[in-house]
Design a protein around this motif. Structure first.
Motif, PDB file in Angstrom:
ATOM      1  N   LYS A 186       0.691  -0.954   0.090  1.00  0.00           N
ATOM      2  CA  LYS A 186       0.425  -0.255  -0.281  1.00  0.00           C
ATOM      3  C   LYS A 186       1.182   1.366  -0.258  1.00  0.00           C
ATOM      4  CE  LYS A 186      -3.054  -3.544   1.920  1.00  0.00           C
ATOM      5  NZ  LYS A 186      -2.262  -4.515   1.716  1.00  0.00           N
ATOM      6  N   SER A 187       1.739   1.510  -1.110  1.00  0.00           N
ATOM      7  CA  SER A 187       2.401   2.913  -1.139  1.00  0.00           C
ATOM      8  C   SER A 187       1.909   3.554  -2.239  1.00  0.00           C
ATOM      9  CB  SER A 187       3.403   2.206  -2.463  1.00  0.00           C
ATOM     10  OG  SER A 187       4.033   1.650  -1.766  1.00  0.00           O
ATOM     11  N   VAL A 188       2.158   5.318  -0.970  1.00  0.00           N
ATOM     12  CA  VAL A 188       1.946   6.237  -2.040  1.00  0.00           C
ATOM     13  C   VAL A 188       3.455   7.172  -2.378  1.00  0.00           C
ATOM     14  CG1 VAL A 188       1.064   8.919  -1.710  1.00  0.00           C
ATOM     15  CG2 VAL A 188      -0.059   6.769  -0.138  1.00  0.00           C
ATOM     16  N   THR A 207       7.547   0.242  10.176  1.00  0.00           N
ATOM     17  CA  THR A 207       7.291   1.763   9.108  1.00  0.00           C
ATOM     18  C   THR A 207       5.182   1.682   8.754  1.00  0.00           C
ATOM     19  OG1 THR A 207       7.649   0.435   7.405  1.00  0.00           O
ATOM     20  CG2 THR A 207       8.762   1.180   7.857  1.00  0.00           C
ATOM     21  N   MET A 208       4.573   0.938   9.237  1.00  0.00           N
ATOM     22  CA  MET A 208       2.865   1.276   8.694  1.00  0.00           C
ATOM     23  C   MET A 208       2.004   1.344  10.101  1.00  0.00           C
ATOM     24  SD  MET A 208       3.486   0.111   5.760  1.00  0.00           S
ATOM     25  CE  MET A 208       2.077  -0.210   4.836  1.00  0.00           C
ATOM     26  N   THR A 209       1.056   1.906   9.980  1.00  0.00           N
ATOM     27  CA  THR A 209       0.169   2.550  11.169  1.00  0.00           C
ATOM     28  C   THR A 209      -0.516   1.400  11.616  1.00  0.00           C
ATOM     29  OG1 THR A 209      -1.053   2.786  10.045  1.00  0.00           O
ATOM     30  CG2 THR A 209       0.053   4.750  10.238  1.00  0.00           C
ATOM     31  N   ALA A 210      -0.953   1.491  12.482  1.00  0.00           N
ATOM     32  CA  ALA A 210      -1.995   0.444  13.091  1.00  0.00           C
ATOM     33  C   ALA A 210      -3.301  -0.012  11.993  1.00  0.00           C
ATOM     34  CB  ALA A 210      -2.524   1.042  14.696  1.00  0.00           C
ATOM     35  N   SER A 211      -3.045   1.133  11.345  1.00  0.00           N
ATOM     36  CA  SER A 211      -4.937   0.924  10.048  1.00  0.00           C
ATOM     37  C   SER A 211      -3.757   0.519   9.582  1.00  0.00           C
ATOM     38  CB  SER A 211      -4.968   2.423  10.034  1.00  0.00           C
ATOM     39  OG  SER A 211      -5.651   2.602  11.442  1.00  0.00           O
ATOM     40  N   GLY A 212      -2.202   0.046   8.826  1.00  0.00           N
ATOM     41  CA  GLY A 212      -2.272  -0.497   7.425  1.00  0.00           C
ATOM     42  C   GLY A 212      -1.116  -0.054   6.546  1.00  0.00           C
ATOM     43  N   TYR A 213      -1.089   1.409   6.622  1.00  0.00           N
ATOM     44  CA  TYR A 213      -1.080   2.312   5.697  1.00  0.00           C
ATOM     45  C   TYR A 213       0.024   2.840   6.779  1.00  0.00           C
ATOM     46  CZ  TYR A 213      -6.367   3.365   5.218  1.00  0.00           C
ATOM     47  OH  TYR A 213      -7.518   3.268   4.735  1.00  0.00           O
ATOM     48  N   PRO A 214       1.232   3.580   5.264  1.00  0.00           N
ATOM     49  CA  PRO A 214       2.753   3.985   5.793  1.00  0.00           C
ATOM     50  C   PRO A 214       2.353   5.047   6.967  1.00  0.00           C
ATOM     51  CG  PRO A 214       2.395   3.527   2.996  1.00  0.00           C
ATOM     52  CD  PRO A 214       0.834   3.513   3.960  1.00  0.00           C
ATOM     53  N   ALA A 596      -8.035  -2.987   7.620  1.00  0.00           N
ATOM     54  CA  ALA A 596      -8.276  -1.254   7.249  1.00  0.00           C
ATOM     55  C   ALA A 596      -9.657  -1.026   8.074  1.00  0.00           C
ATOM     56  CB  ALA A 596      -8.253  -0.925   6.441  1.00  0.00           C
ATOM     57  N   GLY A 597      -9.846  -1.685   9.266  1.00  0.00           N
ATOM     58  CA  GLY A 597     -10.313  -0.896  10.319  1.00  0.00           C
ATOM     59  C   GLY A 597     -10.433   0.190  11.186  1.00  0.00           C
TER      60      GLY A 597
END
Length: 708
Positions: A186-188, A207-214, A596-597
């Motif tokens: 999951k990249s930007v 390197t990822m948040t608890a929501s699974g994003y960078p 992503a909850g």
């Protein structure tokens, strides 16, 4: 910048990595269905799929419906909507029967405006997938302005939100050997210059948040390993995401980094000339929408001083760079009954797509030397849905499509003067004179007037079976589209339904953006029941008008709308006779621990907090199911590869319905991601299955609802 809207990455990004642990659900006998690719879970899914296909595909008319839907979806007379306008070229992603995954192609802007585009294929996604042995789904490309030669192409395996990013050269028509490449994640990513990228991706553990994003943005220079990229900004594990993006200010490229603290709050930094990140004055609740004439444009979700929520404001970029940004200038404030739905910029025009009692208008704003903004309303058809598609910067021209239930889409090129030139119209797929469309207003439990659009065949006298589609969340407005594309990715289901002599409704319940921030906030967190009460008010208004009857109404929704449909069939089994529940959230006790909850807790609340669970648990469909209650037979559809909303929600709800002796239908696609369906073939199957389902449960044409 072009009008393609790439901001608000916190709201648009993909979901978290697969979280398959069963912690936190010791009393749930169906937690094993959360094992996405587990052998036992897949076997159950395949059994349910087979039973549903056996029951519905055998119904008279199924194959004709599927073939008709496929023909409509693959019709080459579809509008070639312009993607990004790259200087003097227009891009487009074209899908048809021969190219189900699409052709990314380009034509000269001049030929496109003349109505005779001369297309050149840039990337054949189907051919690329076949050559590489991958089920590629197109996720887009960002080409570096102003040359637009080097592009970052994003491809998803099977339609998941995760994607592979690869550097591609427009001049050679090939991927760059040894060029920038990001593995599946999951990249930007955005260009800083031709030899440098700003990257937010999965750099490894932590390197990822608890929501699974960078949660980290790095500067990656050509010829160096990704692991050696230098950190320029780092967020917290409890954030939603940290992501970079770029906006064009005339010929100047401005780089930003946005930290999504929650789904609805963020911090924004602007890169200075030396690359250092400087804080911007945007409130945490405001959304950046573009740059025009050296001004950073933002949308206010909360009041700012005397400027009301729902307005656009602007700060001079020069003041931000100098650290001297003060109060913003008010740019535009909607009137009563209006809401700003979309915003874009070209070189010297700010384009606003406005909703006026849920009908579209397009407005062009120009800044004057005295600081005032002149307004021009585009000469587009009234009482219709407008989609702001893209724009040609140098020509100060916007591209917009206009459609309604009965009017097929027409693509317009709109000048800053408001003059609109029709470039392409979709041929009518049916005789619109056979149908009536009306907008009604229902009165909700608390007295709020709730609009809804109704399509029905002329001469039909109620009560007739009805299908109500709604969403009600995340500031997303629902506006009517041509009946061959209603509801979401179900092809001509709405057309087939009204052609049968039934009623189709699009309901504008609270939680969406139909009337601005207040309409959304009225269904936020502990006020969520308002959205569901709005839905019931619409259904009951149809009964009161003699249009339909209790038990002959089906509700339809996807994603957050799937949650709404799940709530409806558990709270009001007396009112609804069926429910189309797509890619749904249903187990609201577990939702924040699945995919992503965690990123949606600003919308729903935190179920792990007793105070929040008190209001979430009052409507959570999975927990609401009770033995001895007869629920309407539901049709669940989802995707195994949905990496945004966990497929376990639909699986577990189906299993519990079966345990309690209730009928249901179930179809889980193996590809397609959250969009459910990677190509038109799957969409056509869904349209035919859903039509057969509705006839079975609402009209009695089938053999009755069977429990797969």
């Amino acid at each position: 910048m072009s009008l393609s809207h790439k901001l608000l990455v916190t709201a648009a990004l993909a979901a978290a990595p697969l979280l398959m642990a069963a912690t936190g659900a010791p009393d749930d006998p169906y937690v094993w269905l959360e094992d996405i690719h587990g052998e036992k879970a897949i076997a159950q899914v395949e059994a349910w799929n087979a039973a549903t296909m056996k029951a519905l595909a055998a119904m008279p008319g199924y194959e004709a419906d599927r073939a008709r839907a496929r023909a409509i979806l693959d019709d080459e007379s579809q509008i070639a909507e312009p993607g990004e306008v790259m200087g003097d070229a227009v891009t487009n992603l074209w899908r048809d029967a021969a190219h189900p995954r699409g052709l990314w192609r380009a034509a000269s802007l001049a030929s496109f405006l003349a109505g005779k585009p001369e297309w050149q294929t840039l990337i054949d996604v189907d051919a690329l997938g076949k050559a590489e042995g991958k089920s590629w789904v197109w996720h887009g490309a960002e080409c570096l302005a102003p040359e637009y030669r080097r592009c970052l192409v994003s491809l998803s395996p099977g339609g998941t939100d995760a994607e592979v990013v690869r550097e591609w050269d427009r001049a050679t028509g090939r991927f760059v050997p040894g060029g920038f490449t990001l593995p599946e994640a999951k990249s930007v990513v955005t260009w800083e210059d031709v030899d440098t990228l700003l990257v937010a991706t999965d750099f490894g553990p932590g390197t990822m948040t608890a929501s699974g994003y960078p949660r980290m943005v790095r500067r990656w220079r050509r010829g160096t390993p990704l692991a050696a990229a230098s950190v320029i900004k780092e967020g917290l594990a409890e954030d939603i995401t940290l992501s970079p993006f770029a906006l064009m200010d005339g010929k100047t490229r401005r780089l930003f980094v946005q930290r999504g603290k929650t789904f609805y709050t963020s911090e924004l930094w602007l890169a200075g000339p030396d690359g250092r990140l400087l804080p911007t004055p945007l409130p945490e609740t405001a959304d950046p929408r573009g740059i025009l004439a050296g001004r950073l444009i933002a949308f206010l979700n909360k009041p700012l001083g005397t400027v009301p929520a729902g307005s656009l404001v602007a700060w001079p970029i020069a003041d931000i760079l100098a650290g001297a940004a003060g109060a913003p200038q008010a740019v535009f404030t909607p009137g009563a009954g209006q809401a700003i739905e979309d915003v874009g910029t070209t070189d010297s025009v700010l384009w606003i797509k406005l909703l006026d009692d849920v009908s579209g208008r397009l407005i062009a704003l120009r800044p004057g030397a005295d600081g005032a903004w002149s307004r021009t309303v585009a000469a587009l058809p009234d009482k219709a849905t407008i989609h702001l598609v893209s724009g040609a910067d140098a020509k100060d021209m916007a591209f917009a499509t206009v459609e309604s239930f009965l009017v097929p889409p027409t693509l317009f090129a709109v000048a800053a003067t408001g003059q609109a030139q029709a470039l392409q119209s979709l041929p009518a797929k049916f005789d619109a004179a056979r149908f009536d469309v009306a907008q009604h207003f229902a009165v909700s439990k608390d007295g709020t007037k709730v609009p809804y659009f109704l399509a029905i065949r002329k001469g039909v006298k109620g009560p007739v079976p009805a299908l109500i589609h709604a969403y009600g969340g995340f500031r997303v407005a629902q506006t009517p589209t041509y009946l061959t594309t209603e509801p979401y990715r179900a092809g001509p289901l709405a057309l087939d339904w009204v052609d049968d002599g039934n009623a189709y409704v699009l309901a504008n319940i609270r939680g969406g953006g139909e009337y601005g921030p207040a309409w959304h906030e009225a269904a936020l967190r502990e006020k969520r029941q308002n959205a569901y009460d709005d839905l019931y008010a619409v259904a009951e208004d149809m009964v009161a008008r003699g249009l339909s009857a209790r038990g002959r109404i089906a509700v339809s929704g996807r994603s957050n709308g799937g949650l709404m449909a799940g709530v409806a069939i558990t709270q009001r089994p007396d009112l609804f006779g069926g429910g189309i529940v797509g890619s749904p959230l249903l187990d609201m006790k577990r939702y924040s621990h699945l995919l992503a909850g965690a990123s949606w807790m600003a919308e729903y609340g935190d179920p792990d907090l007793p105070a929040d669970w008190a209001f979430i648990g009052a409507y959570s469909p999975y927990q609401a199911l009770r033995k001895g209650v007869k629920y309407p037979p539901v049709f669940f559809y989802s995707s195994t590869e949905d990496d945004r909303v966990h497929p376990g929600h639909a699986r577990k709800m189906a299993a519990r319905l079966a345990e309690y002796g209730n009928a249901f239908y179930f179809h889980e696609y193996r590809e397609g991601g959250h969009s459910v369906g990677a190509d038109h073939a799957e969409d056509a199957v869904r349209a035919a299955l859903l039509h057969a389902y509705l006839k079975t449960v609402l009209t009695g044409e089938g053999a009755g609802a069977k429990r797969p």
